[in-house]
Design a protein around this motif. Structure first.
Motif, PDB file in Angstrom:
ATOM      1  N   LYS A  15      -0.168  -1.972   0.422  1.00 20.68           N
ATOM      2  CA  LYS A  15       0.461  -3.204   0.895  1.00 20.68           C
ATOM      3  C   LYS A  15       0.949  -4.132  -0.214  1.00 20.68           C
ATOM      4  O   LYS A  15       0.391  -4.153  -1.302  1.00 20.68           O
ATOM      5  CB  LYS A  15      -0.521  -3.949   1.789  1.00 20.68           C
ATOM      6  CG  LYS A  15      -0.899  -3.087   2.998  1.00 20.68           C
ATOM      7  CD  LYS A  15      -1.853  -3.772   3.901  1.00 20.68           C
ATOM      8  CE  LYS A  15      -2.403  -2.861   4.982  1.00 20.68           C
ATOM      9  NZ  LYS A  15      -1.425  -2.345   5.924  1.00 20.68           N
ATOM     10  N   TYR A  16       1.956  -4.891   0.153  1.00 22.30           N
ATOM     11  CA  TYR A  16       2.481  -5.949  -0.719  1.00 22.30           C
ATOM     12  C   TYR A  16       1.842  -7.256  -0.288  1.00 22.30           C
ATOM     13  O   TYR A  16       1.840  -7.600   0.898  1.00 22.30           O
ATOM     14  CB  TYR A  16       4.007  -5.973  -0.561  1.00 22.30           C
ATOM     15  CG  TYR A  16       4.653  -7.331  -0.481  1.00 22.30           C
ATOM     16  CD1 TYR A  16       4.637  -8.200  -1.571  1.00 22.30           C
ATOM     17  CD2 TYR A  16       5.306  -7.741   0.683  1.00 22.30           C
ATOM     18  CE1 TYR A  16       5.253  -9.449  -1.487  1.00 22.30           C
ATOM     19  CE2 TYR A  16       5.922  -8.972   0.772  1.00 22.30           C
ATOM     20  CZ  TYR A  16       5.886  -9.828  -0.310  1.00 22.30           C
ATOM     21  OH  TYR A  16       6.485 -11.047  -0.222  1.00 22.30           O
ATOM     22  N   TRP A  17       1.251  -7.974  -1.244  1.00 26.46           N
ATOM     23  CA  TRP A  17       0.719  -9.319  -0.933  1.00 26.46           C
ATOM     24  C   TRP A  17       0.832 -10.153  -2.194  1.00 26.46           C
ATOM     25  O   TRP A  17       0.279  -9.798  -3.225  1.00 26.46           O
ATOM     26  CB  TRP A  17      -0.741  -9.242  -0.462  1.00 26.46           C
ATOM     27  CG  TRP A  17      -1.179 -10.519   0.198  1.00 26.46           C
ATOM     28  CD1 TRP A  17      -2.025 -11.455  -0.306  1.00 26.46           C
ATOM     29  CD2 TRP A  17      -0.768 -11.002   1.482  1.00 26.46           C
ATOM     30  NE1 TRP A  17      -2.156 -12.504   0.576  1.00 26.46           N
ATOM     31  CE2 TRP A  17      -1.392 -12.243   1.693  1.00 26.46           C
ATOM     32  CE3 TRP A  17       0.093 -10.499   2.476  1.00 26.46           C
ATOM     33  CZ2 TRP A  17      -1.196 -12.991   2.861  1.00 26.46           C
ATOM     34  CZ3 TRP A  17       0.286 -11.241   3.625  1.00 26.46           C
ATOM     35  CH2 TRP A  17      -0.364 -12.476   3.804  1.00 26.46           C
ATOM     36  N   SER A  31       4.898  -1.066  -3.064  1.00 19.31           N
ATOM     37  CA  SER A  31       4.198  -0.828  -1.796  1.00 19.31           C
ATOM     38  C   SER A  31       4.836   0.396  -1.125  1.00 19.31           C
ATOM     39  O   SER A  31       5.963   0.771  -1.439  1.00 19.31           O
ATOM     40  CB  SER A  31       4.280  -2.070  -0.899  1.00 19.31           C
ATOM     41  OG  SER A  31       5.615  -2.524  -0.791  1.00 19.31           O
ATOM     42  N   SER A 113       8.861  -8.994  10.970  1.00 19.11           N
ATOM     43  CA  SER A 113       9.796  -9.546   9.987  1.00 19.11           C
ATOM     44  C   SER A 113      10.501  -8.407   9.257  1.00 19.11           C
ATOM     45  O   SER A 113      11.665  -8.537   8.876  1.00 19.11           O
ATOM     46  CB  SER A 113       9.114 -10.507   9.013  1.00 19.11           C
ATOM     47  OG  SER A 113       8.098  -9.869   8.310  1.00 19.11           O
ATOM     48  N   GLY A 146      13.895 -12.702   2.212  1.00 14.37           N
ATOM     49  CA  GLY A 146      12.554 -13.295   2.180  1.00 14.37           C
ATOM     50  C   GLY A 146      11.463 -12.350   2.615  1.00 14.37           C
ATOM     51  O   GLY A 146      10.323 -12.758   2.760  1.00 14.37           O
ATOM     52  N   VAL A 148       9.820  -8.660   1.607  1.00 14.91           N
ATOM     53  CA  VAL A 148       9.755  -7.432   0.804  1.00 14.91           C
ATOM     54  C   VAL A 148       9.527  -6.227   1.713  1.00 14.91           C
ATOM     55  O   VAL A 148      10.094  -5.153   1.514  1.00 14.91           O
ATOM     56  CB  VAL A 148       8.650  -7.550  -0.265  1.00 14.91           C
ATOM     57  CG1 VAL A 148       8.360  -6.213  -0.918  1.00 14.91           C
ATOM     58  CG2 VAL A 148       9.054  -8.565  -1.327  1.00 14.91           C
ATOM     59  N   SER A 149       8.710  -6.424   2.759  1.00 14.52           N
ATOM     60  CA  SER A 149       8.441  -5.283   3.646  1.00 14.52           C
ATOM     61  C   SER A 149       9.724  -4.812   4.338  1.00 14.52           C
ATOM     62  O   SER A 149       9.865  -3.629   4.648  1.00 14.52           O
ATOM     63  CB  SER A 149       7.365  -5.642   4.666  1.00 14.52           C
ATOM     64  OG  SER A 149       7.767  -6.745   5.441  1.00 14.52           O
ATOM     65  N   ARG A 152      11.678  -1.820   2.992  1.00 17.70           N
ATOM     66  CA  ARG A 152      11.189  -0.456   3.244  1.00 17.70           C
ATOM     67  C   ARG A 152      11.667   0.073   4.592  1.00 17.70           C
ATOM     68  O   ARG A 152      11.448   1.245   4.907  1.00 17.70           O
ATOM     69  CB  ARG A 152       9.652  -0.445   3.167  1.00 17.70           C
ATOM     70  CG  ARG A 152       9.079  -0.949   1.825  1.00 17.70           C
ATOM     71  CD  ARG A 152       7.570  -0.746   1.776  1.00 17.70           C
ATOM     72  NE  ARG A 152       6.948  -1.264   2.965  1.00 17.70           N
ATOM     73  CZ  ARG A 152       6.090  -2.291   3.027  1.00 17.70           C
ATOM     74  NH1 ARG A 152       5.693  -2.890   1.907  1.00 17.70           N
ATOM     75  NH2 ARG A 152       5.603  -2.694   4.177  1.00 17.70           N
ATOM     76  N   SER A 197       2.885 -14.604   6.966  1.00 19.05           N
ATOM     77  CA  SER A 197       2.718 -13.883   5.697  1.00 19.05           C
ATOM     78  C   SER A 197       3.491 -14.625   4.608  1.00 19.05           C
ATOM     79  O   SER A 197       3.059 -14.679   3.455  1.00 19.05           O
ATOM     80  CB  SER A 197       3.179 -12.428   5.822  1.00 19.05           C
ATOM     81  OG  SER A 197       4.450 -12.353   6.403  1.00 19.05           O
ATOM     82  N   HIS A 201       1.535 -15.250   1.114  1.00 15.14           N
ATOM     83  CA  HIS A 201       1.940 -14.726  -0.199  1.00 15.14           C
ATOM     84  C   HIS A 201       1.816 -15.788  -1.296  1.00 15.14           C
ATOM     85  O   HIS A 201       1.528 -15.477  -2.440  1.00 15.14           O
ATOM     86  CB  HIS A 201       3.400 -14.255  -0.159  1.00 15.14           C
ATOM     87  CG  HIS A 201       3.603 -13.021   0.671  1.00 15.14           C
ATOM     88  ND1 HIS A 201       2.981 -11.835   0.400  1.00 15.14           N
ATOM     89  CD2 HIS A 201       4.376 -12.799   1.762  1.00 15.14           C
ATOM     90  CE1 HIS A 201       3.353 -10.926   1.304  1.00 15.14           C
ATOM     91  NE2 HIS A 201       4.189 -11.489   2.142  1.00 15.14           N
ATOM     92  N   MET A 247      -6.723  -5.838   0.394  1.00 19.56           N
ATOM     93  CA  MET A 247      -5.783  -6.938   0.664  1.00 19.56           C
ATOM     94  C   MET A 247      -6.461  -8.025   1.506  1.00 19.56           C
ATOM     95  O   MET A 247      -6.318  -9.223   1.227  1.00 19.56           O
ATOM     96  CB  MET A 247      -4.533  -6.436   1.384  1.00 19.56           C
ATOM     97  CG  MET A 247      -3.546  -7.573   1.666  1.00 19.56           C
ATOM     98  SD  MET A 247      -2.116  -7.123   2.663  1.00 19.56           S
ATOM     99  CE  MET A 247      -2.799  -7.096   4.314  1.00 19.56           C
ATOM    100  N   ASP A 287      -2.196  -5.063   9.006  1.00 25.94           N
ATOM    101  CA  ASP A 287      -1.273  -5.943   8.274  1.00 25.94           C
ATOM    102  C   ASP A 287      -1.710  -7.401   8.467  1.00 25.94           C
ATOM    103  O   ASP A 287      -2.866  -7.656   8.749  1.00 25.94           O
ATOM    104  CB  ASP A 287       0.169  -5.694   8.731  1.00 25.94           C
ATOM    105  CG  ASP A 287       0.828  -4.558   7.941  1.00 25.94           C
ATOM    106  OD1 ASP A 287       0.230  -4.094   6.949  1.00 25.94           O
ATOM    107  OD2 ASP A 287       1.932  -4.149   8.306  1.00 25.94           O
TER     108      ASP A 287
HETATM  109  O1  PMV Z   1       7.370  -8.851   3.750  1.00 28.67           O
HETATM  110  P1  PMV Z   1       6.493  -9.824   4.491  1.00 28.67           P
HETATM  111  O2  PMV Z   1       6.631 -11.219   4.017  1.00 28.67           O
HETATM  112  O3  PMV Z   1       6.655  -9.674   5.988  1.00 28.67           O
HETATM  113  O4  PMV Z   1       4.955  -9.459   4.175  1.00 28.67           O
HETATM  114  C1  PMV Z   1       4.370  -8.228   4.516  1.00 28.67           C
HETATM  115  C2  PMV Z   1       2.922  -8.292   4.310  1.00 28.67           C
HETATM  116  C3  PMV Z   1       2.128  -7.115   4.864  1.00 28.67           C
HETATM  117  O5  PMV Z   1       2.663  -6.676   6.100  1.00 28.67           O
HETATM  118  C4  PMV Z   1       0.713  -7.614   5.125  1.00 28.67           C
HETATM  119  C5  PMV Z   1       2.030  -5.963   3.888  1.00 28.67           C
HETATM  120  C6  PMV Z   1       3.242  -5.082   3.776  1.00 28.67           C
HETATM  121  O6  PMV Z   1       3.463  -4.579   2.654  1.00 28.67           O
HETATM  122  O7  PMV Z   1       3.925  -4.826   4.763  1.00 28.67           O
END
Ligand code: PMV
Length: 334
Positions: A15-17, A31, A113, A146, A148-149, A152, A197, A201, A247, A287
């Motif tokens: 995961k990204y945090w 991630s 998101s 805004g 990062v997830s 992917r 999230s 972050h 995480m 998550d």
């Molecule tokens: O990309 P964001 O701001 O929606 O943050 C994603 C955070 C986690 O879902 C908890 C981890 C991840 O890498 O998807």
């Protein structure tokens, strides 16, 4: 031109945090995730001379579409900034009419998101006529929205957000046909989470466990990628549980502390461990929300789903296979 894009949510295995560059949404670490074929966002966008202001209609938490204003919260502000960014890059002045909806509960840890920002970015790029020639470039532009997830969710199947000096983009590890894993999402609450999230972050570094997590990530990322390529669920499962707990330890000990779990979250993780004792291969990950993702083989999904659905704390389940990434669709929302 009117354009519609569909994009999947994804479940992060590693995961990204936390963000090392908060203005450019650059994460501290790479991630890895799998795209989910039953958790989708659909967005239609059209730039037009008919409007004096942007008109953004969403149906994320409700069945009815409601009009969004930039003042509706941090996610809304990010949506309007992405519209302005793409309008500027495309060199056009027209306002946009945009409609977006999800087919799964939002803002509760099922990466809405990710699917939302990926679908929105692709739809806006196509509708504006902006020339973007690769998925790598599209993933970078998606990150600037805004999330990062969301990067992917651009390519198909299993993907990685790669961090390279001061750049971060997404790359495919393997497509959706590589390995038929299943993610059964056990919904323990579909209420909107209290801390986004986006807010979480910003305080990641305040946890006393932050450095410990960062130090462990490079080896974990490498091992996770190998486990996917080797199709080794035992190794992958151990890694994803380890990363999830690491995480959430950071999240729960940051200043201020944040807790995304409820009673159902704990009950489901305990049930997953019990299923393993009984010989079924099932692993959990969570998550930023209370819902639990249970990763298993296709052959075991019926048995595992039956067990999860029999639990008092589980409202419902959503079963996902690996999915293709963001793509255009002829089925417009208006
Ligand atoms: O990309 P964001 O701001 O929606 O943050 C994603 C955070 C986690 O879902 C908890 C981890 C991840 O890498 O998807």
């Amino acid at each position: 031109m009117k354009a519609t894009a569909v994009a999947p949510a994804n479940i992060a295995f590693i995961k990204y945090w936390g963000q090392k560059d908060k203005a450019n949404f650059l994460p501290y670490n790479g991630s890895i995730s799998m795209n989910l074929n039953n958790c989708l966002s659909r967005t239609t966008a059209e730039f037009t001379d008919d409007l004096a202001e942007d008109e953004v209609m969403i149906a994320f938490d409700t069945k009815e579409f409601k009009q969004l204003s930039p003042k509706d919260g941090d996610k809304s502000a990010l949506i309007f900034s992405q519209i302005n960014r793409i309008r500027q890059l495309a060199g056009i002045q027209q306002k946009v009419r945009m409609k977006s909806k999800n087919n799964f509960p939002s803002n509760c840890g099922i990466a809405s998101s990710a699917s939302g920002f990926a679908a929105l970015t692709l739809a806006l790029v196509k509708a504006s006529g902006l020339a973007i020639n690769s998925k790598k470039e599209l993933s970078k532009l998606t990150r600037l929205a805004g999330s990062v997830s969301a990067m992917r969710s651009i390519d198909d199947g299993y993907t990685e957000a790669v961090l390279n000096a001061n750049e971060c983009f997404a790359e495919q590890i393997a497509d959706e046909n590589h390995w038929a894993l299943v993610d059964i999402v056990a919904i323990t609450s579909s209420d909107n989470k209290k801390v986004s999230s986006t807010a979480g972050h910003l305080v990641a570094e305040t946890s006393p466990y932050w450095q410990e997590r960062l130090a462990a990530l490079p080896a974990r990322l490498k091992a996770c990628k190998k486990a996917i390529l080797d199709k080794n669920l035992t190794i992958l499962g151990e890694l994803i549980e380890e990363d999830c707990l690491s995480m959430h330890k950071v999240i729960q000990s940051s200043l201020p502390p944040i807790n995304y779990w409820n009673k159902g979250t704990k009950d489901v993780t305990a049930a997953v461990k019990q299923l393993r004792k009984e010989g079924l291969k099932a692993y959990f990950t969570i998550d930023a929300g209370p819902n639990v993702h249970v990763i298993c083989y296709e052959a075991d999904q019926v048995e595992i789903k039956k067990r999860l659905n029999s639990m008092g704390e589980v409202i419902s389940t959503i079963t996902n296979k690996p999915s293709k990434g963001a793509h255009l669709s002829p089925n417009h929302l208006f």
